[in-house]
Enzyme design. Sequence first.
Site, short mmCIF file in Angstrom:
data_model
loop_
_atom_site.label_atom_id
_atom_site.label_comp_id
_atom_site.label_asym_id
_atom_site.label_seq_id
_atom_site.Cartn_x
_atom_site.Cartn_y
_atom_site.Cartn_z
N ASP A 11 45.97 40.97 37.84
CA ASP A 11 46.69 41.60 36.89
C ASP A 11 47.40 42.57 37.49
OD1 ASP A 11 46.91 42.48 34.11
OD2 ASP A 11 45.51 44.02 34.23
N ARG A 25 40.21 37.44 35.33
CA ARG A 25 41.70 37.04 35.53
C ARG A 25 41.96 37.14 37.33
NH1 ARG A 25 42.51 42.45 32.81
NH2 ARG A 25 41.17 41.14 31.46
#
Length: 134
Positions: free
Chosen positions: A97, A94
């Site tokens: 986050d 990612r």
Amino acid sequence: MHKLFLSLGTNLGNKEQNLLDAIEKINKSVGTVMRQSTFISTDPVDFVSENTFLNAAVLVHTNLSPEECLNITQKIERDMGRTRKSVDGKHFDRIIDIDILLYDDLQISSPRLTIPHPKMYERDFVMIPLKEIL
């Protein structure tokens, strides 16, 4: 004014800049960032990836409700390019986050939001930065 503690993590792209950008967006849209931990490098937890993480924690003073904070932090994630959330314990690489760890002394358990964060005490990548700013 409420005390909101957030955990931030990234394992794609320019990780340091991702954290700095997220913190700036939090400061502009969630509340005033009062404290920021140092950035720590960690290995992925609960999934396999070639990319290490850079993690941090921030303390934010906010007038927003926990649900409003959740909506805005999720919007920040999307605006920064996050396209997939973790589902049923399956995690992915990612760009950013952002997790709500604590909000004052509230305890919340709803389908969208659990405070305190249910796994924070099990995760060094959360607790080390959090302890630094407590």
